[in-house]
Design a protein around this motif. Sequence first.
Motif, PDB file in Angstrom:
ATOM      1  N   HIS A  73       6.708  15.567 -29.094  1.00  7.36           N
ATOM      2  CA  HIS A  73       7.118  14.208 -28.748  1.00  7.36           C
ATOM      3  C   HIS A  73       7.789  14.161 -27.370  1.00  7.36           C
ATOM      4  N   MET A  74       8.602  15.187 -27.110  1.00  5.20           N
ATOM      5  CA  MET A  74       9.314  15.201 -25.832  1.00  5.20           C
ATOM      6  C   MET A  74       8.350  15.415 -24.654  1.00  5.20           C
ATOM      7  N   ILE A  75       7.347  16.289 -24.834  1.00  8.81           N
ATOM      8  CA  ILE A  75       6.366  16.535 -23.766  1.00  8.81           C
ATOM      9  C   ILE A  75       5.535  15.284 -23.532  1.00  8.81           C
ATOM     10  N   ALA A  76       5.136  14.641 -24.620  1.00  8.13           N
ATOM     11  CA  ALA A  76       4.344  13.401 -24.492  1.00  8.13           C
ATOM     12  C   ALA A  76       5.147  12.339 -23.743  1.00  8.13           C
ATOM     13  N   ALA A  77       6.402  12.196 -24.093  1.00 10.22           N
ATOM     14  CA  ALA A  77       7.251  11.213 -23.417  1.00 10.22           C
ATOM     15  C   ALA A  77       7.411  11.557 -21.938  1.00 10.22           C
ATOM     16  N   ALA A  78       7.460  12.844 -21.625  1.00 10.11           N
ATOM     17  CA  ALA A  78       7.619  13.267 -20.228  1.00 10.11           C
ATOM     18  C   ALA A  78       6.414  12.842 -19.399  1.00 10.11           C
ATOM     19  N   PHE A  79       5.221  12.948 -19.954  1.00  8.35           N
ATOM     20  CA  PHE A  79       4.019  12.605 -19.195  1.00  8.35           C
ATOM     21  C   PHE A  79       3.790  11.100 -19.052  1.00  8.35           C
ATOM     22  N   VAL A  80       4.527  10.308 -19.790  1.00  7.90           N
ATOM     23  CA  VAL A  80       4.419   8.858 -19.651  1.00  7.90           C
ATOM     24  C   VAL A  80       4.838   8.414 -18.256  1.00  7.90           C
TER      25      VAL A  80
ATOM     26  N   VAL B 224       0.819   6.415 -11.856  1.00  5.86           N
ATOM     27  CA  VAL B 224      -0.592   6.281 -11.467  1.00  5.86           C
ATOM     28  C   VAL B 224      -1.106   4.880 -11.783  1.00  5.86           C
ATOM     29  N   LEU B 225      -0.770   4.368 -12.965  1.00  7.12           N
ATOM     30  CA  LEU B 225      -1.230   3.023 -13.342  1.00  7.12           C
ATOM     31  C   LEU B 225      -0.664   1.953 -12.420  1.00  7.12           C
ATOM     32  N   SER B 226       0.629   2.040 -12.130  1.00  7.69           N
ATOM     33  CA  SER B 226       1.213   1.007 -11.271  1.00  7.69           C
ATOM     34  C   SER B 226       0.621   1.065  -9.867  1.00  7.69           C
ATOM     35  N   ALA B 227       0.324   2.270  -9.382  1.00  6.03           N
ATOM     36  CA  ALA B 227      -0.288   2.394  -8.057  1.00  6.03           C
ATOM     37  C   ALA B 227      -1.660   1.743  -8.026  1.00  6.03           C
ATOM     38  N   ASN B 228      -2.503   2.082  -9.003  1.00  9.90           N
ATOM     39  CA  ASN B 228      -3.905   1.672  -8.973  1.00  9.90           C
ATOM     40  C   ASN B 228      -4.182   0.295  -9.554  1.00  9.90           C
ATOM     41  N   PHE B 229      -3.269  -0.225 -10.335  1.00 11.80           N
ATOM     42  CA  PHE B 229      -3.506  -1.542 -10.937  1.00 11.80           C
ATOM     43  C   PHE B 229      -2.548  -2.618 -10.450  1.00 11.80           C
ATOM     44  N   ILE B 230      -1.523  -2.230  -9.712  1.00 10.09           N
ATOM     45  CA  ILE B 230      -0.578  -3.234  -9.211  1.00 10.09           C
ATOM     46  C   ILE B 230      -0.464  -3.140  -7.690  1.00 10.09           C
ATOM     47  N   TRP B 231       0.147  -2.065  -7.184  1.00 10.06           N
ATOM     48  CA  TRP B 231       0.530  -2.004  -5.778  1.00 10.06           C
ATOM     49  C   TRP B 231      -0.651  -1.958  -4.819  1.00 10.06           C
ATOM     50  N   LEU B 232      -1.594  -1.057  -5.025  1.00  9.47           N
ATOM     51  CA  LEU B 232      -2.738  -0.975  -4.107  1.00  9.47           C
ATOM     52  C   LEU B 232      -3.608  -2.235  -4.141  1.00  9.47           C
TER      53      LEU B 232
ATOM     54  N   LYS C 108       0.830  -1.200   0.000  1.00 13.89           N
ATOM     55  CA  LYS C 108       0.000   0.000   0.000  1.00 13.89           C
ATOM     56  C   LYS C 108       0.869   1.256   0.000  1.00 13.89           C
ATOM     57  N   MET C 109       2.000   1.194   0.682  1.00 11.31           N
ATOM     58  CA  MET C 109       2.925   2.327   0.666  1.00 11.31           C
ATOM     59  C   MET C 109       3.519   2.512  -0.730  1.00 11.31           C
ATOM     60  N   LEU C 110       3.845   1.409  -1.394  1.00 14.66           N
ATOM     61  CA  LEU C 110       4.333   1.523  -2.768  1.00 14.66           C
ATOM     62  C   LEU C 110       3.285   2.203  -3.642  1.00 14.66           C
ATOM     63  N   GLY C 111       2.018   1.847  -3.418  1.00 13.27           N
ATOM     64  CA  GLY C 111       0.934   2.471  -4.163  1.00 13.27           C
ATOM     65  C   GLY C 111       0.810   3.953  -3.874  1.00 13.27           C
ATOM     66  N   GLY C 112       1.171   4.357  -2.679  1.00 16.53           N
ATOM     67  CA  GLY C 112       1.147   5.780  -2.342  1.00 16.53           C
ATOM     68  C   GLY C 112       2.313   6.550  -2.949  1.00 16.53           C
ATOM     69  N   TYR C 113       3.461   5.908  -3.037  1.00 18.34           N
ATOM     70  CA  TYR C 113       4.649   6.576  -3.556  1.00 18.34           C
ATOM     71  C   TYR C 113       4.742   6.557  -5.080  1.00 18.34           C
ATOM     72  N   ALA C 114       4.155   5.583  -5.731  1.00 20.62           N
ATOM     73  CA  ALA C 114       4.309   5.421  -7.180  1.00 20.62           C
ATOM     74  C   ALA C 114       3.890   6.665  -7.976  1.00 20.62           C
TER      75      ALA C 114
END
Length: 181
Positions: free
Chosen positions: A85-92, A98-106, A52-58
């Motif tokens: 392209h550079m801005i899009a890559a930055a937001f990845v 967010v995805l790893s927090a909500n679909f993996i860690w939490l 759950k902490m990993l989900g909070g930090y991710a």
Amino acid sequence: MESDAAATKDPFLKIALQNIADGTDGEDLREMLDDGISSKMKSDNTASKFFKMLGGYAPTIGIIGTVVSLTHVLENLSKPDELGHMIAAAFVATLWGVLSANFIWLPIGDRMAKISELEVDRMTLIMEGVLALQAGIQPILLREKLNAMVPDYKLKASAGKAPKSGPKKASKGGEPLEDAA
């Protein structure tokens, strides 16, 4: 009791039965089994909290990645054709955080907490049943006592698990036509 304890694969039940066979006092046995349950809860809680902490930090780590990447974008303002392209890559990076927090860690942390809760409930039920057996409670009263500890929906679900005669074929309306076997 000793032969039952030896034949049991459940370590918690094995300890309880062996202690009854050894003549352990009921209050001492309750205290020992309660301590085992508490220890299990603490251990499981630590593991669950880690995920759950990993989900909070991710998400925060993802945002840090985005900010670092956006600083590289600022370094290249003289190349406007590459900025998109550079801005899009930055937001990845934020997206991955967010995805790893909500679909993996939490979900892992929540699942571990739920499994622990079920295990603690099972251990508590075993403890109460074994202590009641040691006290010489009547079987019908014991069944009622243990059933009172289990939520009604779980009792109804287990009562409805009668053996099936075989799979049924269904019509378009969903009604069974005949046995497939």
